[in-house]
Design a protein around this motif. Sequence first.
Motif, short mmCIF file in Angstrom:
data_model
loop_
_atom_site.label_atom_id
_atom_site.label_comp_id
_atom_site.label_asym_id
_atom_site.label_seq_id
_atom_site.Cartn_x
_atom_site.Cartn_y
_atom_site.Cartn_z
N PHE A 119 0.81 -1.23 0.00
CA PHE A 119 0.00 0.00 0.00
C PHE A 119 0.84 1.27 0.00
O PHE A 119 0.30 2.37 -0.22
CB PHE A 119 -0.94 0.01 1.21
CG PHE A 119 -0.27 0.26 2.54
CD1 PHE A 119 0.28 -0.77 3.27
CD2 PHE A 119 -0.22 1.53 3.08
CE1 PHE A 119 0.89 -0.54 4.50
CE2 PHE A 119 0.39 1.78 4.31
CZ PHE A 119 0.96 0.72 5.01
N LYS A 120 2.12 1.13 0.25
CA LYS A 120 2.97 2.32 0.34
C LYS A 120 3.01 3.08 -0.98
O LYS A 120 3.28 4.28 -0.99
CB LYS A 120 4.39 1.94 0.76
CG LYS A 120 4.47 1.13 2.02
CD LYS A 120 4.13 1.93 3.26
CE LYS A 120 4.26 1.08 4.50
NZ LYS A 120 3.95 1.80 5.72
N SER A 143 12.56 2.34 7.53
CA SER A 143 11.46 1.47 7.14
C SER A 143 11.59 0.09 7.71
O SER A 143 12.69 -0.42 7.92
CB SER A 143 11.41 1.40 5.61
OG SER A 143 10.42 0.53 5.20
N THR A 144 10.43 -0.56 7.92
CA THR A 144 10.43 -1.98 8.22
C THR A 144 10.42 -2.76 6.90
O THR A 144 10.26 -3.96 6.89
CB THR A 144 9.21 -2.36 9.10
OG1 THR A 144 8.01 -1.93 8.42
CG2 THR A 144 9.27 -1.70 10.46
N ASN A 146 8.66 -2.11 3.56
CA ASN A 146 7.80 -1.75 2.43
C ASN A 146 7.94 -0.29 2.00
O ASN A 146 7.95 0.01 0.81
CB ASN A 146 6.33 -2.06 2.76
CG ASN A 146 6.05 -3.53 2.59
OD1 ASN A 146 6.57 -4.17 1.68
ND2 ASN A 146 5.22 -4.08 3.46
N THR A 147 8.04 0.60 2.97
CA THR A 147 8.22 2.01 2.62
C THR A 147 9.51 2.17 1.82
O THR A 147 9.56 2.90 0.82
CB THR A 147 8.29 2.88 3.89
OG1 THR A 147 7.07 2.72 4.60
CG2 THR A 147 8.48 4.35 3.57
N GLY A 247 0.76 -0.27 12.53
CA GLY A 247 2.18 -0.23 12.90
C GLY A 247 2.53 1.17 13.35
O GLY A 247 2.31 1.55 14.50
N ASN A 248 3.00 1.98 12.39
CA ASN A 248 3.31 3.37 12.70
C ASN A 248 2.04 4.24 12.66
O ASN A 248 2.07 5.41 12.95
CB ASN A 248 4.34 3.88 11.69
CG ASN A 248 5.35 4.81 12.32
OD1 ASN A 248 5.44 4.92 13.53
ND2 ASN A 248 6.10 5.51 11.49
N LEU A 249 0.94 3.66 12.24
CA LEU A 249 -0.41 4.23 12.26
C LEU A 249 -0.66 5.33 11.22
O LEU A 249 -1.62 6.09 11.33
CB LEU A 249 -0.78 4.71 13.68
CG LEU A 249 -0.72 3.60 14.74
CD1 LEU A 249 -0.96 4.18 16.13
CD2 LEU A 249 -1.75 2.50 14.45
N GLY A 250 0.17 5.39 10.20
CA GLY A 250 -0.06 6.32 9.09
C GLY A 250 -1.30 5.94 8.30
O GLY A 250 -2.11 6.80 7.93
N ASN A 251 -1.45 4.64 8.07
CA ASN A 251 -2.59 4.20 7.26
C ASN A 251 -3.91 4.44 7.99
O ASN A 251 -4.90 4.84 7.38
CB ASN A 251 -2.43 2.71 6.92
CG ASN A 251 -2.73 2.43 5.47
OD1 ASN A 251 -2.82 3.34 4.64
ND2 ASN A 251 -2.90 1.15 5.15
N ALA A 309 6.79 -6.06 9.46
CA ALA A 309 6.27 -4.80 8.92
C ALA A 309 5.65 -3.94 10.01
O ALA A 309 5.68 -2.71 9.94
CB ALA A 309 5.22 -5.08 7.84
N GLU A 355 1.33 -10.92 3.09
CA GLU A 355 2.46 -11.02 4.03
C GLU A 355 1.93 -11.07 5.47
O GLU A 355 0.75 -10.76 5.71
CB GLU A 355 3.45 -9.88 3.80
CG GLU A 355 2.96 -8.51 4.18
CD GLU A 355 4.15 -7.54 4.32
OE1 GLU A 355 4.36 -6.78 3.38
OE2 GLU A 355 4.83 -7.56 5.37
N THR A 385 -2.29 -5.46 3.25
CA THR A 385 -1.37 -4.36 2.99
C THR A 385 -0.16 -4.74 2.13
O THR A 385 0.45 -3.88 1.50
CB THR A 385 -0.90 -3.79 4.33
OG1 THR A 385 -0.59 -4.91 5.19
CG2 THR A 385 -1.96 -2.95 4.99
N1 F0G Z 1 1.21 -3.67 6.77
C1 F0G Z 1 2.37 -3.63 6.09
C2 F0G Z 1 2.63 -4.70 5.09
C3 F0G Z 1 3.31 -2.60 6.33
O1 F0G Z 1 4.43 -2.57 5.64
C4 F0G Z 1 3.01 -1.64 7.33
C5 F0G Z 1 3.97 -0.57 7.64
C6 F0G Z 1 1.79 -1.74 8.00
C7 F0G Z 1 0.93 -2.76 7.70
C8 F0G Z 1 1.40 -0.77 9.04
O2 F0G Z 1 1.03 0.44 8.48
O3 F0G Z 1 2.59 1.94 9.69
O4 F0G Z 1 0.66 2.84 8.43
O5 F0G Z 1 0.31 1.58 10.55
N2 F0G Z 1 5.14 -0.52 7.21
C9 F0G Z 1 6.05 0.62 7.40
C10 F0G Z 1 7.29 0.46 6.56
C11 F0G Z 1 6.27 1.01 8.78
O6 F0G Z 1 8.34 1.01 6.92
O7 F0G Z 1 7.23 -0.16 5.51
P1 F0G Z 1 1.14 1.79 9.34
#
Ligand code: F0G
Length: 435
Positions: A119-120, A143-144, A146-147, A247-251, A309, A355, A385
């Motif tokens: 989704f990034k 990043s973990t 995907n970003t 995760g980081n709660l941006g989405n 992630a 994933e 995602t």
């Molecule tokens: N799912 C996947 C596959 C992700 O890569 C991430 C976040 C999330 C869920 C959580 O989304 O951070 O907006 O709450 N990945 C980030 C990265 C942190 O660096 O790729 P989020």
Amino acid sequence: MPAELACFDQQCGARFPITEVIYSCPRCGSLLEAVYPKPETPAAEWKQLWRNRRLSNAPLEQSGVWRYREFLPFLSDYSHVVTLREGNTPLLDAPRAARFGGLDHLSFKHQGFNPTGSFKDNGMTCGVAQALRLGLSRVACVSTGNTSASMAAYASAAGLEPLIFLPHGNISFGKLAQALEYGARTLQVEANFDQILALVRQLAEQLGIYLLNSVNPFRIEGQKTIMLELMDQRDWSVPDWVVLPGGNLGNTSAFGKAFREMKEWGLIDRLPRLAVIQATGAAPFYHLMQSQDRSRLIAVEHPETLATAIKIGDPVSWPKALAEVTASSGVVEMVTEQEIADAKAVIGQCGIGCEPASAATLAGIRKLVSAGSMGASDEVVAVLTGNVLKDPTYTYEYHTRKLLSRDNTPIESNLANEPVLVPYDLSRITTLLDT
Ligand code: F0G
């Protein structure tokens, strides 16, 4: 009134020009968001315009982000846009997953169908467009996985220099390989995501590098289109729930903002409830929602989960996510490593796959339904995602009964599908397949 950056803290309310290079409010330190005047155009006209654009071969109209550009009007000129035809992700019915979750019906909005498999990409095309508009040549993110994969691709496609910081040993090879292949300068740091983010924020300021983490408000603007496209695909019928991993709660912030704005524009008449799912070892937002005092998030110092992630202990966007979940009467749930692993295998058995972090959604649904928080007949959309190929090591280890959690506790491979080693022998293979 043009597009502006606004402080997310209503009490501060500071506003800044849209071209200011800032990632938090210079007055109070809060998060920023892009704001726009509400257009006069009737909702039906927008819907028609966006639907008609699907017939076009023009790159901007083929993008599942830029097709909806009136909904994120931060650019004054679209010549800076680099699109890899992001978005356009399918909404897939998954009866087997619905049964596993305890629902009559479930559909997955699969963001793993994006150009770099997550989704990034929806947000990155916007962040990179803003970097180009500002005339900045270097972009960075921590990043973990995907970003960084997404930023590497979009920055390289745009002729920018991508600089990536990764928590060493904590990202899947699929994602690391993408960053390398797309030509990013890749630094593996011996620290966790939260620690590196603090460092990179300082570096970005000192070296004049444009930061493309989700604190960047333009990333959030792009990610809004995931929900806009979802509603377009559903002919603007609002589901009861949208379920996503946190995760980081941006989405979570982006989805909440998207629905709020869709309602303001008259595109929808109510908000769906957001259900955010975290892994038990990295669930600071879940704990915040459980506590009496929601004014301060207590970070998890050593976050742990095989769903790398979402292995984040100090999510930067928590104030926005809290506001959005509250506004939507949403919930936050957490799920174990075992629950994620089995839910992932079920999504695989649907012929869909994802994933590990994405599978937290189905695990969360199962838990919410069995607790009675979600009704069996509720209309539920879960957002997957990331693509199944992002973390093949995890999938292989699950199916071959070798998956261990970080503290070495074995994960039961309840739905294992082990490969079988056979000799090069027709009759023995025939016998094997006959039984
Ligand atoms: N799912 C996947 C596959 C992700 O890569 C991430 C976040 C999330 C869920 C959580 O989304 O951070 O907006 O709450 N990945 C980030 C990265 C942190 O660096 O790729 P989020």
